[in-house]
Motif scaffolding. Structure first.
Motif, PDB file in Angstrom:
ATOM      1  N   ILE A  22      -2.127  -8.058 -10.151  1.00 23.14           N
ATOM      2  CA  ILE A  22      -2.997  -8.164 -11.310  1.00 23.14           C
ATOM      3  C   ILE A  22      -3.563  -9.574 -11.388  1.00 23.14           C
ATOM      4  O   ILE A  22      -2.977 -10.533 -10.878  1.00 23.14           O
ATOM      5  CB  ILE A  22      -2.229  -7.818 -12.601  1.00 23.14           C
ATOM      6  CG1 ILE A  22      -1.023  -8.766 -12.780  1.00 23.14           C
ATOM      7  CG2 ILE A  22      -1.754  -6.398 -12.584  1.00 23.14           C
ATOM      8  CD1 ILE A  22      -0.272  -8.536 -14.079  1.00 23.14           C
ATOM      9  N   GLU A  79       2.568  -4.863 -11.965  1.00 21.16           N
ATOM     10  CA  GLU A  79       2.137  -4.904 -10.571  1.00 21.16           C
ATOM     11  C   GLU A  79       2.769  -3.798  -9.746  1.00 21.16           C
ATOM     12  O   GLU A  79       2.171  -3.305  -8.788  1.00 21.16           O
ATOM     13  CB  GLU A  79       2.487  -6.266  -9.960  1.00 21.16           C
ATOM     14  CG  GLU A  79       1.673  -7.407 -10.527  1.00 21.16           C
ATOM     15  CD  GLU A  79       2.038  -8.730  -9.860  1.00 21.16           C
ATOM     16  OE1 GLU A  79       3.146  -8.811  -9.297  1.00 21.16           O
ATOM     17  OE2 GLU A  79       1.210  -9.654  -9.893  1.00 21.16           O
ATOM     18  N   TYR A  87       5.497   5.099  -9.055  1.00 27.89           N
ATOM     19  CA  TYR A  87       4.516   5.762  -8.194  1.00 27.89           C
ATOM     20  C   TYR A  87       4.339   7.215  -8.625  1.00 27.89           C
ATOM     21  O   TYR A  87       5.315   7.968  -8.735  1.00 27.89           O
ATOM     22  CB  TYR A  87       4.966   5.708  -6.741  1.00 27.89           C
ATOM     23  CG  TYR A  87       4.015   6.403  -5.794  1.00 27.89           C
ATOM     24  CD1 TYR A  87       2.777   5.856  -5.501  1.00 27.89           C
ATOM     25  CD2 TYR A  87       4.359   7.617  -5.208  1.00 27.89           C
ATOM     26  CE1 TYR A  87       1.900   6.487  -4.646  1.00 27.89           C
ATOM     27  CE2 TYR A  87       3.496   8.253  -4.343  1.00 27.89           C
ATOM     28  CZ  TYR A  87       2.266   7.686  -4.059  1.00 27.89           C
ATOM     29  OH  TYR A  87       1.403   8.335  -3.206  1.00 27.89           O
ATOM     30  N   ALA A 136       0.821  -1.206   0.000  1.00 26.26           N
ATOM     31  CA  ALA A 136       0.000   0.000   0.000  1.00 26.26           C
ATOM     32  C   ALA A 136       0.856   1.257   0.000  1.00 26.26           C
ATOM     33  O   ALA A 136       0.467   2.292  -0.541  1.00 26.26           O
ATOM     34  CB  ALA A 136      -0.933  -0.007   1.206  1.00 26.26           C
ATOM     35  N   GLY A 154       2.756   1.379  -3.697  1.00 21.62           N
ATOM     36  CA  GLY A 154       1.925   1.318  -4.891  1.00 21.62           C
ATOM     37  C   GLY A 154       1.877  -0.019  -5.584  1.00 21.62           C
ATOM     38  O   GLY A 154       1.666  -0.086  -6.791  1.00 21.62           O
ATOM     39  N   TYR A 155       2.053  -1.123  -4.853  1.00 18.64           N
ATOM     40  CA  TYR A 155       1.987  -2.459  -5.445  1.00 18.64           C
ATOM     41  C   TYR A 155       0.528  -2.837  -5.682  1.00 18.64           C
ATOM     42  O   TYR A 155      -0.308  -2.756  -4.775  1.00 18.64           O
ATOM     43  CB  TYR A 155       2.645  -3.471  -4.517  1.00 18.64           C
ATOM     44  CG  TYR A 155       2.481  -4.916  -4.952  1.00 18.64           C
ATOM     45  CD1 TYR A 155       3.231  -5.436  -5.994  1.00 18.64           C
ATOM     46  CD2 TYR A 155       1.579  -5.749  -4.308  1.00 18.64           C
ATOM     47  CE1 TYR A 155       3.081  -6.754  -6.390  1.00 18.64           C
ATOM     48  CE2 TYR A 155       1.424  -7.079  -4.684  1.00 18.64           C
ATOM     49  CZ  TYR A 155       2.175  -7.575  -5.733  1.00 18.64           C
ATOM     50  OH  TYR A 155       2.024  -8.873  -6.117  1.00 18.64           O
ATOM     51  N   ARG A 156       0.204  -3.249  -6.921  1.00 18.14           N
ATOM     52  CA  ARG A 156      -1.163  -3.622  -7.269  1.00 18.14           C
ATOM     53  C   ARG A 156      -1.147  -4.977  -7.969  1.00 18.14           C
ATOM     54  O   ARG A 156      -0.756  -5.070  -9.148  1.00 18.14           O
ATOM     55  CB  ARG A 156      -1.789  -2.575  -8.190  1.00 18.14           C
ATOM     56  CG  ARG A 156      -1.965  -1.218  -7.546  1.00 18.14           C
ATOM     57  CD  ARG A 156      -2.850  -0.319  -8.402  1.00 18.14           C
ATOM     58  NE  ARG A 156      -2.278  -0.117  -9.718  1.00 18.14           N
ATOM     59  CZ  ARG A 156      -1.460   0.886 -10.032  1.00 18.14           C
ATOM     60  NH1 ARG A 156      -1.124   1.755  -9.089  1.00 18.14           N
ATOM     61  NH2 ARG A 156      -0.988   1.028 -11.241  1.00 18.14           N
TER      62      ARG A 156
END
Length: 657
Positions: free
Chosen positions: A473, A540, A544, A466, A469-471
């Motif tokens: 997929i 992923e 940022y 968080a 900025g890890y997202r």
């Protein structure tokens, strides 16, 4: 330090834009450019924010103050207190009588502290205040003064009729059917309403009744001077009246207009019209494009901050001139300016006088200027020249949006350290370190691979992810990313094409090469696995993008066009309602060049975050909660100009609006 881009490190090959080759937008996007946002840009922002000399002076004053308090109130020094007071009285007496006396060490400490405090106070730059600003708004536009009758509303059908009737002095039509169709398409999709204005030299009745004489009589120096006077003089009158300032009280005058530079200059026209003092310092800026207003403000601010200009007022006037620059040819890259540019002007009264602070509306916090003219591609992005038929106009490059994006990234690299809170800067820094570690670019020798594996495990922790900025997929998208990686080597004869592309939204993020070849049936090697993992992590863990809404409350983007506003909104991840002032300004006034950011600030002062409610299809305030411009709010103005330039100015509101 890098800002979001599509390629990193050794993948970027040197390219300076030298040569005569004109690249398409796609070719420009595929170039492996040397990254523009360098460490120097970051350090420049911190250097402007941190004054080491001032810090050392403050530390010295604090230490000396603490030491003097120790000397005065130390329990073991009560006898010295009496001696101190006695020596102080003797020093005062000696000073009055002109006698030569003695001063104790404590007095020396106090005098040193007073001296350092004086030096620190004298080093402080005076505040640059925006007392007030006014724009030229036609009576047909909401909020326009009834006396502002100069200019003709650009009704779509009238625009097309005037363009269709336009012809050269020899009677040949200016525009072909294809050029007319192109202009109509751009006009109707430009998001510019029918209340923006053109100069009377173009939209007069004679333009249709006798078009052959228009080029000889109206589109000349006289018509251009008339347009400049109608717009500039009225804006200057309004700001002088609003601030109750006599024209003779103006000490500095800065005027900017990119395409019209007559002799005597525009600044001389204002001096003559308003009978300013003979010692007024006037400056006339030309050829600097749509970002020239911030350049003019920056020049005026530097003059007001200098010791030679104490208790001074500066008048800044920003305008553009269309009369002699209405393109009458058929080159599509030049026809765009006909459909987007409109008439307008803005006048700003700046001051460094303490007496003006109580009535000033804004205070200038920062200005950051970025120039990419060292690259030929950037230099020619907005270029005034003649077309193949010898007709003069302003050519807009096909890759202007990509160039503007690169200029913006470099500009905010320097601006970020000045305005972003520490938390946002740390998140960006940790994201950068994580991405470099995942790619094995951290100089730790044989520990690169173990470090990459450790970081790959750490970033998946929810709390850590968080922050940086890890997202994650979905699995199906991850498989697509793996399939898009480039497989090098092999002997089956298939060629491998390497390329790069940017997302349609313009968001700056790392992307993967698009062309592949058939992979052999054997199991993938460790190198191929690493590439696949890198392709997934590139999505992923993208670069940022800091949340600039934590640094400023309002954003004014130059109304270069709908595409410019959309690109800035996407690149900076701004909420949809934030740039509604820019969209409303584009709808009402069109592209008024350097004055556009002042029209937007005027709309923010009038409507706050409810600008989206003033036009059809606008974005309303979030949750329906309206908010006005308040004291302490910060406003970020962004403008792009020829050269190629990107300039920013940050203001702080000094009162509620």
């Amino acid at each position: 330090m890098e800002w979001p881009g599509q390629m990193d490190g050794d993948e970027r090959k040197g390219y300076t834009g030298k040569g005569d080759t004109v690249l398409s937008a796609k070719e420009w996007a595929q170039l492996r450019l040397v990254w523009l946002a360098s460490k120097r840009d970051v350090l420049r922002g911190y250097r402007e924010r941190i004054d080491l000399t001032a810090i050392l002076l403050r530390v010295a004053v604090i230490l000396l103050a603490g030491y003097s308090i120790y000397l005065l109130y130390c329990e073991s020094c009560k006898d010295e207190h009496y001696e101190l007071y006695r020596h102080l009285l003797m020093a005062v007496s000696d000073a009055i009588l002109g006698a030569r006396g003695s001063i104790s060490g404590t007095i020396v400490v106090l005098l040193c502290m007073v001296w350092l405090s004086t030096v620190l106070w004298m080093r402080q730059r005076p505040e640059v205040l925006l007392v007030d600003f006014q724009t030229y708004r036609h009576a047909a536009i909401d909020g326009g003064d009834a006396v502002n009758q100069a200019g003709e509303p650009v009704l779509y059908e009238r625009f097309l009729a005037v363009s269709k009737a336009a012809c050269h002095a020899d009677g040949t039509p200016c525009f072909t059917e294809q050029a007319m169709a192109f202009q109509e398409k751009i006009l109707r999709t430009s998001c510019i309403g029918e209340c923006s204005i053109f100069p009377p030299s173009i939209f007069s009745d004679a333009a249709i009744a006798n078009p052959r004489m228009q080029e000889r009589e109206r589109l000349r120096m006289g018509g251009a001077r008339e347009e400049a006077e109608l717009m500039m003089f009225r804006a200057v009158e309004r700001v002088l009246t609003a601030t109750k300032t006599d024209a003779k009280a103006v000490d500095i005058l800065v005027v900017n207009c990119s395409l019209f530079c007559p002799t005597p200059s525009l600044s001389a026209m204002i001096v003559n019209r308003f009978q300013m003092r003979s010692d007024v310092q006037s400056y006339n800026l030309g050829g600097m494009g749509c970002s020239a207003s911030i350049i003019a403000v920056d020049l005026a601010a530097k003059l007001l901050a200098s010791p030679e200009h104490r208790n001074c007022r500066a008048l800044v006037v920003s305008t553009e001139n269309i009369t002699q620059n209405w393109y009458r040819g058929n080159d599509k890259s030049m026809l765009l300016s006909n459909c987007l540019f409109r008439c307008g002007a803005a006048a700003m009264l700046l001051s460094n006088r303490r007496a003006d602070r109580r009535r000033a509306r804004f205070k200038l916090l920062h200005t950051v200027r970025t120039h990419l003219g060292q690259s030929d591609e950037c230099y020619r992005a907005v270029y005034q020249e003649e077309d193949a038929e010898g007709v003069r106009g302003v050519r807009l490059s096909k890759q202007i949006m990509q160039i503007a994006g690169d200029a913006l990234k470099r500009n905010i690299t320097s601006l970020g350290p000045l305005i972003l809170p520490v938390s946002e800067q740390l998140r960006f820094f940790f994201n950068l370190l994580a991405r470099k570690a995942l790619r094995g670019q951290v100089p730790v020798g044989p520990l690169r691979k173990p470090l990459a594996a450790a970081v790959r495990a750490i970033v998946t922790i929810p709390s850590v992810g968080a922050v940086i900025g890890y997202r994650p997929i979905p699995d199906d998208e991850a498989e697509s990313a793996k399939a898009a990686t480039v497989a090098e080597g092999g002997s089956d004869g298939h060629a491998t094409a390497n390329g790069a592309s940017r997302t349609a939204s313009g968001k700056a993020q790392a992307t993967v090469a698009a062309a592949t070849r058939e992979a052999p049936p054997s199991s993938p090697s460790s190198a191929e696995k690493a590439k696949r993992a890198a392709a997934v992590l590139a999505k992923e863990l993208p670069p940022y993008v800091p949340n600039f809404m934590r640094a400023v409350e309002w954003v004014c983007v130059h109304t270069g066009g709908r595409a410019v506003i959309d690109a800035i909104e996407n690149n900076l991840n701004l909420p949809p309602h934030v740039l509604e002032a820019s969209r409303l300004s584009l709808y009402r006034y069109g592209n008024v060049s350097s004055a556009s950011i002042w029209y937007e600030l005027e709309l923010i002062a009038e409507y706050g975050n409810a600008c989206g409610l003033q036009r059809e299809g606008g974005t309303p305030p979030p949750n329906g909660v309206t908010r006005r411009l308040r004291k302490g709010d910060r406003i970020w103005q962004i403008a792009f100009g020829s050269g190629f330039k990107c300039n920013s100015a940050v203001w702080q509101a000094l009162k509620n609006h």
